[in-house]
Design an enzyme around this catalytic site. Sequence first.
Site, PDB file in Angstrom:
ATOM      1  CE  LYS A  89       1.921   1.190  -8.085  1.00  0.00           C
ATOM      2  NZ  LYS A  89       2.887   2.244  -7.670  1.00  0.00           N
TER       3      LYS A  89
ATOM      4  CE1 TYR B 151      -1.627  -0.207  -7.056  1.00  0.00           C
ATOM      5  CE2 TYR B 151      -1.261  -2.567  -7.304  1.00  0.00           C
ATOM      6  CZ  TYR B 151      -0.878  -1.337  -6.777  1.00  0.00           C
ATOM      7  OH  TYR B 151       0.242  -1.236  -5.981  1.00  0.00           O
TER       8      TYR B 151
ATOM      9  CB  THR C   7       2.157   0.506   3.331  1.00  0.00           C
ATOM     10  OG1 THR C   7       1.397   0.038   2.215  1.00  0.00           O
ATOM     11  CG2 THR C   7       3.628   0.134   3.130  1.00  0.00           C
TER      12      THR C   7
END
Length: 312
Positions: A180, A176, A213
């Site tokens: 990014k 991850y 989220t």
Amino acid sequence: MTDWTIADIPPQNGRTAIITGATGGLGYETALALAGAGATVVLTGRNDAKGRHAIEQIRAQFPDAKISYETLDLASLASVADFATRFAAAHTSLDLLINNAGVMSLPKRQTTADGFEMQFGTNYLGHYALTAHLIPWPRRSDQPRVVNLSSLAHRSGKIDLDDLQGARAYSPWKAYCQSKLAMLMFAFELQRRSNALGWGLMSNAAHPGYARTDLIPNGPGTSGPLWRINRFLQPFVSHSAAAGALPTLFAATSPSAEAAGHYGPDWFYELKGPPVPAKVMPQAKDAAVAARLWDTSAALTGVSFAPIAAAA
């Protein structure tokens, strides 16, 4: 820039925006704000039912909103190419491309339709290919912008050009962070190439801080230590998805946003708060690695940034 809010978004009438991953979370809030400011907004996502629901929700607030939904799966290069073809047939220009969609810290290594590690393929390679396919359209626009969604996780990221797909040693968080970091480096490299080749783009980046989220539930899931820490800390150190979208909206619309800028929240560790210039780690500024990553991405996806002719 202090306390910048959606009320500070300049009128977006006549401008067309594409937002990836816009059926929920940050992407939806970004689409809602841009639609409210008058933009023509193309929401994209993998779930058509969620897409229709997002359109209904936006129209409930802005009945005259100029919005549409299109299927786009960034884990499939064929889906990316098909979307770009459909967009080209329906639109003559593109003013804002917001590369927002992503998946986070998948516990087990998964692959995309094209065999890429899922996080690197979805979060980065799919957006690289999408941007390359669409690059002629911003050239026809006035002051076009491309915004890449990065993350605080870029601070721990490293581009492993010898094992980009995590085939030898997969770590959910490492993959991850790399994806990014790649998005942030892509934003900077796109600006460098635009400057050198006269594409006329503003390319910048943003991160949401710690926004509430579905990214964690849809990635690591609602069990395990990350979720327990998340539930404990969330009330104190996070902000809403709408607040988390503000750095993206600033990067996409503010006259004060800068080319190759990076924006995030202003509170401790950039976790929450209104948008300000964000910290950029030294590895994100490595132009040599960024250029190698660009060339590797072109080879992996089979999609390159073709020479751009001036609009007729």
